[in-house]
Write an enzyme that holds these catalytic residues in place. Structure first.
Site, PDB file in Angstrom:
ATOM      1  N   TYR A 149       1.015  -1.698  -0.108  1.00 43.97           N
ATOM      2  CA  TYR A 149       0.044  -0.411  -0.183  1.00 43.97           C
ATOM      3  C   TYR A 149       1.251   1.040   0.090  1.00 43.97           C
ATOM      4  O   TYR A 149       0.831   2.460  -0.694  1.00 43.97           O
ATOM      5  CB  TYR A 149      -0.867   0.303   1.238  1.00 43.97           C
ATOM      6  CG  TYR A 149      -1.709   1.309   1.509  1.00 43.97           C
ATOM      7  CD1 TYR A 149      -3.054   1.252   0.322  1.00 43.97           C
ATOM      8  CD2 TYR A 149      -2.136   2.530   2.087  1.00 43.97           C
ATOM      9  CE1 TYR A 149      -3.683   2.109   0.332  1.00 43.97           C
ATOM     10  CE2 TYR A 149      -2.840   3.205   2.726  1.00 43.97           C
ATOM     11  CZ  TYR A 149      -3.924   3.288   1.648  1.00 43.97           C
ATOM     12  OH  TYR A 149      -4.349   4.298   1.767  1.00 43.97           O
ATOM     13  N   GLU A 151       3.594   1.957  -0.712  1.00 43.34           N
ATOM     14  CA  GLU A 151       4.903   2.037  -1.568  1.00 43.34           C
ATOM     15  C   GLU A 151       4.103   2.118  -3.163  1.00 43.34           C
ATOM     16  O   GLU A 151       4.095   2.242  -4.596  1.00 43.34           O
ATOM     17  CB  GLU A 151       6.172   0.870  -2.103  1.00 43.34           C
ATOM     18  CG  GLU A 151       6.329   0.584  -1.408  1.00 43.34           C
ATOM     19  CD  GLU A 151       8.084   2.262  -1.322  1.00 43.34           C
ATOM     20  OE1 GLU A 151       7.831   2.945  -1.585  1.00 43.34           O
ATOM     21  OE2 GLU A 151       9.003   1.846  -0.844  1.00 43.34           O
ATOM     22  N   SER A 193     -13.532   1.822  13.826  1.00 49.55           N
ATOM     23  CA  SER A 193     -14.831   0.934  13.526  1.00 49.55           C
ATOM     24  C   SER A 193     -14.137   0.200  14.355  1.00 49.55           C
ATOM     25  O   SER A 193     -14.804  -0.794  14.949  1.00 49.55           O
ATOM     26  CB  SER A 193     -14.882   0.467  12.096  1.00 49.55           C
ATOM     27  OG  SER A 193     -13.251   0.138  11.719  1.00 49.55           O
ATOM     28  N   ARG A 281       1.619   9.929  13.915  1.00 50.93           N
ATOM     29  CA  ARG A 281       0.639  10.527  12.959  1.00 50.93           C
ATOM     30  C   ARG A 281      -0.034  12.050  12.853  1.00 50.93           C
ATOM     31  O   ARG A 281      -0.929  12.348  13.957  1.00 50.93           O
ATOM     32  CB  ARG A 281      -0.656   9.131  12.004  1.00 50.93           C
ATOM     33  CG  ARG A 281      -0.648   9.667  10.956  1.00 50.93           C
ATOM     34  CD  ARG A 281       0.311  10.131   9.677  1.00 50.93           C
ATOM     35  NE  ARG A 281       1.030   9.181   9.460  1.00 50.93           N
ATOM     36  CZ  ARG A 281       1.236   7.361   9.087  1.00 50.93           C
ATOM     37  NH1 ARG A 281       0.374   6.823   8.803  1.00 50.93           N
ATOM     38  NH2 ARG A 281       1.971   6.771   8.539  1.00 50.93           N
TER      39      ARG A 281
END
Length: 317
Positions: A149, A151, A193, A281
């Site tokens: 995902y 790269e 979720s 993040r």
């Protein structure tokens, strides 16, 4: 909207979580929307309420194969975005990002259409710079389980900018940070979720690692507004542009907010941290504020209330 302003807009991955909200908003603005999805992670349920709209069309198609349609703008959202889904078939994930980008860029080149790539904060990998600005090149493990995902999306960005430089294509690249809201899949493995579904089932809430890793959560309505504003910018604005909520929370703090919103008493349990899982993040959104006059407006507590209500109705909990 006057008929002269109506556009024909293609949304790949349009039956997915974010894509379905984008289709809905574009229709509200008076456009004709062609929703393309192979239903690997998207579902017809997400767009059932749109099928009777004469300006909406749903086409089952895999973007790793060429597509021949006539449109004015393209939003390329096609790709599984949660680790559970993109690691299920990592080769196909990379092909979707890379071959899908090539096919959509080829379509845009033929039509001279404007095209937006839904890239991701995962291009930053496990970052050493915090918060992450667009100028940061990232720290990605090219051979790890998340690389298909990470790269794949990085290569797609390369392709977009090479088509822009070589062919003068009008491109937009959005780097999407953690987004949540109604129509998330209950089994997609994403933290919001996961926590909500576990809490509603009175199951233990699973935290990976010590729970002190951080994320920034953007409600889907805010994210869609950012995508549309980026697409509407002048041709000299290409991005990449970070789109996400700069308010940072630890995973433990998120779990406590979910427990408060659901009113359940689930205990917290800890599991080992997955390989290459980012410790931090948080988007630097100064560029989005400057270029798009955009910033998130929905607070986490408000967005969680909407999302919990959706999962209650879906699960009957």
């Amino acid at each position: 909207m006057q008929q002269a302003l109506r556009k024909r807009i293609l949304v790949t991955g349009g039956a997915g979580f974010i894509g379905s909200h984008l289709c809905e908003r574009l229709l509200e603005f008076g456009h004709d929307v062609l929703c393309v999805d192979n239903f690997f992670t998207g579902t017809r349920d997400n767009v059932l309420h749109l099928l009777d709209n004469p300006h909406f069309e749903l086409l089952r198609h895999d973007v790793t194969f060429p597509l021949y349609v006539e449109v004015d703008e393209i939003y390329n959202l096609a790709c599984p975005a949660s680790p559970v889904h993109y690691q299920r078939d990592p080769v196909q994930t990379t092909k979707t990002s890379v071959h899908g980008a090539i096919n959509m860029l080829g379509l845009a080149k033929r039509l001279r259409a404007k095209i937006l790539q839904a890239s991701t904060s995962e291009v930053y990998g496990d970052p050493e710079v915090h918060p992450q600005p667009e100028a940061y090149w990232g720290r990605v493990n090219t051979v790890g389980p998340r690389a298909c995902y990470d790269e794949g999306k990085r290569c797609a960005e390369t392709l977009f900018f090479d088509y822009h430089r070589q062919h003068g294509l009008r491109i937009k690249v959005a780097r999407i940070f953690n987004t949540y809201g109604p129509r998330m899949q209950p089994n997609d493995g994403r933290v919001v979720s996961n926590f909500i579904v576990q809490a509603l089932r009175d199951e233990p809430i699973t935290l990976y690692g010590d729970g002190r890793q951080t994320r920034s959560f953007c409600y889907v309505d805010d994210l869609v507004e950012g995508l549309i504003r980026l697409m509407a910018t002048t041709d000299d604005v290409t991005g990449p542009v970070n789109l996400g909520n700069p308010q940072e929370f630890t995973i433990c703090e998120l779990a406590m907010q979910v427990l408060a919103e659901t009113g359940t008493g689930s205990e917290l349990i800890h599991e080992p941290l997955p390989e290459d899982d980012p410790r931090q993040r948080q988007p630097d959104i100064r560029l989005a504020r400057e270029l798009l006059d955009w910033q998130p407006r929905v607070a986490l507590a408000q967005g969680l209330a909407h999302t919990v209500r959706y999962f209650r109705e879906r699960t009957g909990a």
